[in-house]
Design a protein around this motif. Structure first.
Motif, PDB file in Angstrom:
ATOM      1  N   GLU A 115      50.722  42.600  43.983  1.00 53.47           N
ATOM      2  CA  GLU A 115      50.010  43.785  43.547  1.00 53.47           C
ATOM      3  C   GLU A 115      48.530  43.457  43.524  1.00 53.47           C
ATOM      4  O   GLU A 115      48.122  42.415  43.020  1.00 53.47           O
ATOM      5  CB  GLU A 115      50.467  44.243  42.162  1.00 53.47           C
ATOM      6  CG  GLU A 115      49.792  45.530  41.755  1.00 53.47           C
ATOM      7  CD  GLU A 115      50.348  46.130  40.465  1.00 53.47           C
ATOM      8  OE1 GLU A 115      49.622  46.959  39.874  1.00 53.47           O
ATOM      9  OE2 GLU A 115      51.464  45.791  40.068  1.00 53.47           O
ATOM     10  N   GLY A 116      47.754  44.361  44.100  1.00 58.42           N
ATOM     11  CA  GLY A 116      46.314  44.166  44.124  1.00 58.42           C
ATOM     12  C   GLY A 116      45.618  45.264  44.888  1.00 58.42           C
ATOM     13  O   GLY A 116      46.226  46.262  45.260  1.00 58.42           O
ATOM     14  N   LEU A 128      44.878  41.786  51.050  1.00 56.40           N
ATOM     15  CA  LEU A 128      45.031  42.206  49.667  1.00 56.40           C
ATOM     16  C   LEU A 128      44.280  41.268  48.744  1.00 56.40           C
ATOM     17  O   LEU A 128      44.336  40.055  48.916  1.00 56.40           O
ATOM     18  CB  LEU A 128      46.533  42.155  49.337  1.00 56.40           C
ATOM     19  CG  LEU A 128      47.079  42.963  48.192  1.00 56.40           C
ATOM     20  CD1 LEU A 128      46.869  44.451  48.416  1.00 56.40           C
ATOM     21  CD2 LEU A 128      48.564  42.674  48.031  1.00 56.40           C
ATOM     22  N   GLU A 129      43.564  41.841  47.777  1.00 54.30           N
ATOM     23  CA  GLU A 129      42.923  41.027  46.749  1.00 54.30           C
ATOM     24  C   GLU A 129      43.809  41.080  45.505  1.00 54.30           C
ATOM     25  O   GLU A 129      44.031  42.148  44.943  1.00 54.30           O
ATOM     26  CB  GLU A 129      41.528  41.555  46.413  1.00 54.30           C
ATOM     27  CG  GLU A 129      40.821  40.706  45.356  1.00 54.30           C
ATOM     28  CD  GLU A 129      39.450  41.264  45.024  1.00 54.30           C
ATOM     29  OE1 GLU A 129      38.457  40.660  45.469  1.00 54.30           O
ATOM     30  OE2 GLU A 129      39.397  42.297  44.335  1.00 54.30           O
ATOM     31  N   ILE A 130      44.339  39.914  45.135  1.00 54.19           N
ATOM     32  CA  ILE A 130      45.210  39.843  43.976  1.00 54.19           C
ATOM     33  C   ILE A 130      44.531  39.046  42.871  1.00 54.19           C
ATOM     34  O   ILE A 130      43.632  38.256  43.138  1.00 54.19           O
ATOM     35  CB  ILE A 130      46.585  39.214  44.330  1.00 54.19           C
ATOM     36  CG1 ILE A 130      46.412  37.797  44.889  1.00 54.19           C
ATOM     37  CG2 ILE A 130      47.341  40.094  45.312  1.00 54.19           C
ATOM     38  CD1 ILE A 130      47.721  37.073  45.144  1.00 54.19           C
ATOM     39  N   LYS A 131      44.971  39.260  41.656  1.00 54.58           N
ATOM     40  CA  LYS A 131      44.412  38.545  40.518  1.00 54.58           C
ATOM     41  C   LYS A 131      45.450  37.553  40.023  1.00 54.58           C
ATOM     42  O   LYS A 131      46.599  37.916  39.760  1.00 54.58           O
ATOM     43  CB  LYS A 131      44.052  39.540  39.407  1.00 54.58           C
ATOM     44  CG  LYS A 131      43.202  38.964  38.328  1.00 54.58           C
ATOM     45  CD  LYS A 131      42.764  40.067  37.374  1.00 54.58           C
ATOM     46  CE  LYS A 131      41.875  39.511  36.292  1.00 54.58           C
ATOM     47  NZ  LYS A 131      41.454  40.532  35.350  1.00 54.58           N
ATOM     48  N   THR A 134      42.822  34.442  35.683  1.00 55.60           N
ATOM     49  CA  THR A 134      41.463  34.975  35.532  1.00 55.60           C
ATOM     50  C   THR A 134      40.676  34.988  36.832  1.00 55.60           C
ATOM     51  O   THR A 134      39.515  35.367  36.845  1.00 55.60           O
ATOM     52  CB  THR A 134      40.681  34.154  34.484  1.00 55.60           C
ATOM     53  OG1 THR A 134      40.659  32.786  34.902  1.00 55.60           O
ATOM     54  CG2 THR A 134      41.317  34.282  33.114  1.00 55.60           C
ATOM     55  N   ARG A 135      41.274  34.557  37.930  1.00 58.84           N
ATOM     56  CA  ARG A 135      40.518  34.528  39.185  1.00 58.84           C
ATOM     57  C   ARG A 135      41.157  35.445  40.226  1.00 58.84           C
ATOM     58  O   ARG A 135      42.331  35.767  40.163  1.00 58.84           O
ATOM     59  CB  ARG A 135      40.402  33.109  39.727  1.00 58.84           C
ATOM     60  CG  ARG A 135      41.686  32.469  40.151  1.00 58.84           C
ATOM     61  CD  ARG A 135      41.460  31.045  40.687  1.00 58.84           C
ATOM     62  NE  ARG A 135      42.717  30.506  41.180  1.00 58.84           N
ATOM     63  CZ  ARG A 135      43.140  30.637  42.428  1.00 58.84           C
ATOM     64  NH1 ARG A 135      42.418  31.265  43.317  1.00 58.84           N
ATOM     65  NH2 ARG A 135      44.306  30.113  42.796  1.00 58.84           N
ATOM     66  N   LYS A 136      40.338  35.854  41.181  1.00 61.68           N
ATOM     67  CA  LYS A 136      40.808  36.718  42.254  1.00 61.68           C
ATOM     68  C   LYS A 136      41.011  35.895  43.514  1.00 61.68           C
ATOM     69  O   LYS A 136      40.300  34.930  43.755  1.00 61.68           O
ATOM     70  CB  LYS A 136      39.796  37.836  42.519  1.00 61.68           C
ATOM     71  CG  LYS A 136      39.694  38.811  41.378  1.00 61.68           C
ATOM     72  CD  LYS A 136      38.708  39.896  41.673  1.00 61.68           C
ATOM     73  CE  LYS A 136      38.648  40.876  40.503  1.00 61.68           C
ATOM     74  NZ  LYS A 136      37.704  41.956  40.756  1.00 61.68           N
ATOM     75  N   LYS A 137      42.000  36.298  44.301  1.00 64.95           N
ATOM     76  CA  LYS A 137      42.335  35.587  45.531  1.00 64.95           C
ATOM     77  C   LYS A 137      42.645  36.630  46.603  1.00 64.95           C
ATOM     78  O   LYS A 137      43.247  37.660  46.323  1.00 64.95           O
ATOM     79  CB  LYS A 137      43.561  34.696  45.283  1.00 64.95           C
ATOM     80  CG  LYS A 137      44.091  34.010  46.522  1.00 64.95           C
ATOM     81  CD  LYS A 137      45.362  33.212  46.202  1.00 64.95           C
ATOM     82  CE  LYS A 137      45.937  32.635  47.476  1.00 64.95           C
ATOM     83  NZ  LYS A 137      47.183  31.915  47.253  1.00 64.95           N
TER      84      LYS A 137
END
Length: 156
Positions: A115-116, A128-131, A134-137
């Motif tokens: 999910e992102g 897709l940017e996922i969390k 505390t960091r985003k990937k």
């Protein structure tokens, strides 16, 4: 796709096109003892009860004419809802910048559910940017590995 949904799509597509409505999905399912023919429609500013009623009325008339379903069923025409499925490439393109939920046929980085924010889609790769904590990937998901996808509602 089943024969019934193919026939219904052939009947519903021109009706929706004439009304400026997108035909999103058709389901023909048995629940308990009853059969349901569900037609999901949408448009840019969303569909309302009048849109659903109009499509239902026109489609119902066409279905009565050719009678492709040999038993009783319930026809339901509605919006796909806030968690609209992403079925076609154009659905992914329209969802860029939105929060989505994707399940894959096989694990990617050890996971099958993501999910992102949908950042990009080039027809081959869903970026897709996922969390994670505390960091985003950013993760690349090959389009052919997507088993199911939908918009995801987030509550902030």
């Amino acid at each position: 796709m089943s024969k019934v949904t193919e026939v219904v799509e052939e009947l519903a597509a021109p009706i929706c096109q004439e009304l400026g409505i997108e035909l999103v999905e058709i389901e023909y399912v048995k629940e308990g003892k009853s059969w349901f023919l569900r037609v999901y429609i949408d448009k840019d500013n969303g569909v309302d009860i009048e849109d659903c009623g109009l499509v239902s009325e026109r489609l119902g008339e066409k279905l009565d004419e050719i009678d492709p379903i040999p038993h009783n069923y319930f026809l339901e025409v509605s919006s796909p809802g806030a968690e609209r499925p992403l079925k076609k490439q154009k659905d992914f393109e329209k969802a860029i910048g939105k929060n989505v939920f994707i399940k894959t046929y096989e694990p990617i980085d050890g996971e099958k559910s993501f999910e992102g924010t949908l950042l990009e889609f080039d027809g081959q790769i869903v970026k897709l940017e996922i969390k994670i904590k505390t960091r985003k990937k950013t993760i690349d998901i090959p389009y052919e590995k997507v088993a199911a996808a939908r918009l995801a509602v987030t509550f902030s």
